[in-house]
Write a protein that holds these residues in place. Structure first.
Motif, PDB file in Angstrom:
ATOM      1  N   GLN A  77       0.692  -1.099  -0.377  1.00 11.03           N
ATOM      2  CA  GLN A  77       0.013  -0.299  -0.068  1.00 11.03           C
ATOM      3  C   GLN A  77       1.391   1.178  -0.219  1.00 11.03           C
ATOM      4  N   PRO A  78       0.869   2.545  -1.001  1.00  9.07           N
ATOM      5  CA  PRO A  78       0.997   4.123  -0.271  1.00  9.07           C
ATOM      6  C   PRO A  78       1.464   3.601   1.130  1.00  9.07           C
ATOM      7  N   GLU A  79       2.560   4.621   1.354  1.00  9.20           N
ATOM      8  CA  GLU A  79       3.035   4.397   2.791  1.00  9.20           C
ATOM      9  C   GLU A  79       2.775   3.227   3.735  1.00  9.20           C
ATOM     10  N   HIS A  80       2.782   2.410   3.260  1.00  6.66           N
ATOM     11  CA  HIS A  80       2.948   1.007   4.045  1.00  6.66           C
ATOM     12  C   HIS A  80       1.555   1.177   5.352  1.00  6.66           C
ATOM     13  N   ALA A  81       0.505   1.371   4.586  1.00  9.37           N
ATOM     14  CA  ALA A  81      -0.761   1.306   5.305  1.00  9.37           C
ATOM     15  C   ALA A  81      -1.929   1.378   5.305  1.00  9.37           C
ATOM     16  N   ALA A  82      -3.456   1.442   5.546  1.00  6.59           N
ATOM     17  CA  ALA A  82      -3.849   1.115   5.467  1.00  6.59           C
ATOM     18  C   ALA A  82      -5.219   1.112   6.514  1.00  6.59           C
ATOM     19  N   ARG A  83      -6.623   1.844   5.649  1.00  8.82           N
ATOM     20  CA  ARG A  83      -7.439   1.656   7.532  1.00  8.82           C
ATOM     21  C   ARG A  83      -8.389  -0.450   7.567  1.00  8.82           C
ATOM     22  N   PRO A  84      -8.434  -0.178   9.579  1.00  8.04           N
ATOM     23  CA  PRO A  84      -9.085  -1.897   9.207  1.00  8.04           C
ATOM     24  C   PRO A  84      -9.372  -2.467   8.282  1.00  8.04           C
ATOM     25  N   GLY A  85     -10.708  -1.794   7.647  1.00 10.59           N
ATOM     26  CA  GLY A  85     -11.632  -2.081   7.168  1.00 10.59           C
ATOM     27  C   GLY A  85     -10.848  -2.373   6.299  1.00 10.59           C
ATOM     28  N   GLU A  86     -10.074  -2.467   5.213  1.00 14.43           N
ATOM     29  CA  GLU A  86      -9.946  -2.370   4.242  1.00 14.43           C
ATOM     30  C   GLU A  86      -9.121  -4.074   4.445  1.00 14.43           C
ATOM     31  N   LEU A  87      -8.024  -3.608   5.908  1.00 14.50           N
ATOM     32  CA  LEU A  87      -7.623  -5.254   5.842  1.00 14.50           C
ATOM     33  C   LEU A  87      -8.783  -6.803   6.246  1.00 14.50           C
ATOM     34  N   ALA A  88      -9.576  -6.069   6.718  1.00 17.67           N
ATOM     35  CA  ALA A  88     -10.925  -7.094   6.389  1.00 17.67           C
ATOM     36  C   ALA A  88     -10.885  -7.815   5.415  1.00 17.67           C
ATOM     37  N   SER A  89     -10.765  -6.572   4.526  1.00 14.18           N
ATOM     38  CA  SER A  89     -11.903  -7.390   3.202  1.00 14.18           C
ATOM     39  C   SER A  89     -10.256  -7.450   2.646  1.00 14.18           C
ATOM     40  N   TYR A  90      -9.304  -7.265   2.700  1.00 15.84           N
ATOM     41  CA  TYR A  90      -8.102  -8.515   2.038  1.00 15.84           C
ATOM     42  C   TYR A  90      -8.281  -9.555   2.458  1.00 15.84           C
ATOM     43  N   LEU A  91      -8.363  -9.559   3.755  1.00 15.06           N
ATOM     44  CA  LEU A  91      -8.219 -11.171   4.303  1.00 15.06           C
ATOM     45  C   LEU A  91      -9.853 -12.224   4.171  1.00 15.06           C
ATOM     46  N   GLY A  92     -10.202 -11.505   4.141  1.00 16.27           N
ATOM     47  CA  GLY A  92     -11.529 -12.178   4.316  1.00 16.27           C
ATOM     48  C   GLY A  92     -12.139 -12.015   5.836  1.00 16.27           C
ATOM     49  N   ILE A  93     -11.324 -11.641   6.118  1.00 21.55           N
ATOM     50  CA  ILE A  93     -11.776 -11.838   8.202  1.00 21.55           C
ATOM     51  C   ILE A  93     -13.196 -10.832   8.761  1.00 21.55           C
ATOM     52  N   SER A  94     -13.757 -10.638   9.854  1.00 15.69           N
ATOM     53  CA  SER A  94     -14.534  -9.939  10.204  1.00 15.69           C
ATOM     54  C   SER A  94     -13.795  -8.256  10.876  1.00 15.69           C
ATOM     55  N   THR A  95     -14.180  -7.561  11.312  1.00 19.68           N
ATOM     56  CA  THR A  95     -13.249  -6.746  11.499  1.00 19.68           C
ATOM     57  C   THR A  95     -12.676  -6.937  12.910  1.00 19.68           C
ATOM     58  N   ALA A  96     -13.727  -7.432  13.200  1.00 16.60           N
ATOM     59  CA  ALA A  96     -13.062  -7.759  14.542  1.00 16.60           C
ATOM     60  C   ALA A  96     -12.367  -8.640  14.855  1.00 16.60           C
ATOM     61  N   ALA A  97     -11.873  -9.370  13.531  1.00 14.29           N
ATOM     62  CA  ALA A  97     -10.847 -10.254  13.817  1.00 14.29           C
ATOM     63  C   ALA A  97      -9.370  -9.481  13.425  1.00 14.29           C
ATOM     64  N   VAL A  98      -9.908  -8.596  12.433  1.00 11.45           N
ATOM     65  CA  VAL A  98      -8.481  -7.392  12.435  1.00 11.45           C
ATOM     66  C   VAL A  98      -7.987  -7.332  13.752  1.00 11.45           C
ATOM     67  N   THR A  99      -9.417  -6.530  14.001  1.00 14.77           N
ATOM     68  CA  THR A  99      -8.865  -6.193  15.265  1.00 14.77           C
ATOM     69  C   THR A  99      -7.526  -6.653  16.654  1.00 14.77           C
ATOM     70  N   VAL A 100      -8.529  -7.995  16.520  1.00 24.02           N
ATOM     71  CA  VAL A 100      -6.990  -8.379  17.252  1.00 24.02           C
ATOM     72  C   VAL A 100      -5.784  -9.167  16.803  1.00 24.02           C
ATOM     73  N   LEU A 101      -6.200  -9.258  15.143  1.00 25.83           N
ATOM     74  CA  LEU A 101      -4.712  -9.053  15.293  1.00 25.83           C
ATOM     75  C   LEU A 101      -4.036  -8.581  14.703  1.00 25.83           C
ATOM     76  N   VAL A 102      -4.615  -7.068  14.116  1.00 26.63           N
ATOM     77  CA  VAL A 102      -3.666  -5.857  14.563  1.00 26.63           C
ATOM     78  C   VAL A 102      -3.314  -5.450  15.793  1.00 26.63           C
ATOM     79  N   ASP A 103      -4.080  -5.943  16.836  1.00 28.05           N
ATOM     80  CA  ASP A 103      -3.579  -5.673  17.999  1.00 28.05           C
ATOM     81  C   ASP A 103      -1.858  -6.504  18.430  1.00 28.05           C
TER      82      ASP A 103
END
Length: 182
Positions: A77-103
């Motif tokens: 990604q530009p500047e090596h950054a993305a919104r959590p929702g973009e990560l959730a969409s890319y990984l095919g997981i819930s936003t709650a799961a992305v929160t745990v992953l990012v933590d």
């Protein structure tokens, strides 16, 4: 099924004599079909080697598959950054799961939360210098070896291989799960 893919696939690519056995393909093809089968067998062996490398990488970095995929996505990604929702969409997981992953990635020092420049009310997940160093340390030699193989090919072979791999990706992406139609 995963166990078959991880181990038996490599073994099924060779017959008792040590040659490609054509597990999925014609057992006695000739000419063009034989060469096509050999290409598919070589591709299968490569995929097995790549899966093993990914497993070793996950072990060395003490990460799961989604954490590595998240870092890979962020690095692209530009500047090596993305919104959590973009990560959730890319990984095919819930936003709650992305929160745990990012933590988890934040605790390990691989990402940090920052404000979005365009809208400071929004949060971005951004890779850290540690993440870059860790990935380069872990994957650098493998990438150099792979680049060496690709760079030794002449321009025509590079074009053919690139086209072949893109067409194979399209073919695989176009297959619906069994029982779900074409």
């Amino acid at each position: 099924m995963a166990e078959f893919q991880a181990g038996d696939e490599e073994r099924s690519a060779r017959s008792d004599s040590g040659h490609a056995g054509g597990y999925w393909y014609d057992q006695a093809p000739s000419g063009h079909r034989e060469r096509a089968r050999e290409v598919l067998e070589a591709l299968r062996l490569y995929r097995a080697a790549e899966r093993a490398m990914r497993r070793r990488t996950r072990d060395e970095m003490s990460m799961g598959e989604n954490e590595l995929l998240a870092l890979r996505f962020l690095f692209r990604q530009p500047e090596h950054a993305a919104r959590p929702g973009e990560l959730a969409s890319y990984l095919g997981i819930s936003t709650a799961a992305v929160t745990v992953l990012v933590d988890r990635l934040e605790r390990s020092g691989h990402v940090r939360h920052t404000a979005d420049h365009a809208d400071p009310a929004l949060t971005l997940v951004r890779t850290t210098e540690h993440a870059d160093e860790d990935v380069r340390h872990t994957l650098g030699q493998m990438h150099e070896l792979m680049y060496g193989v690709a760079s030794r090919m002449d321009a025509e072979a590079q074009q053919h291989v690139s086209a072949f791999l893109r067409e194979m990706a399209d073919a695989v992406d176009g297959v619906a799960p069994a029982g779900h139609g074409a």
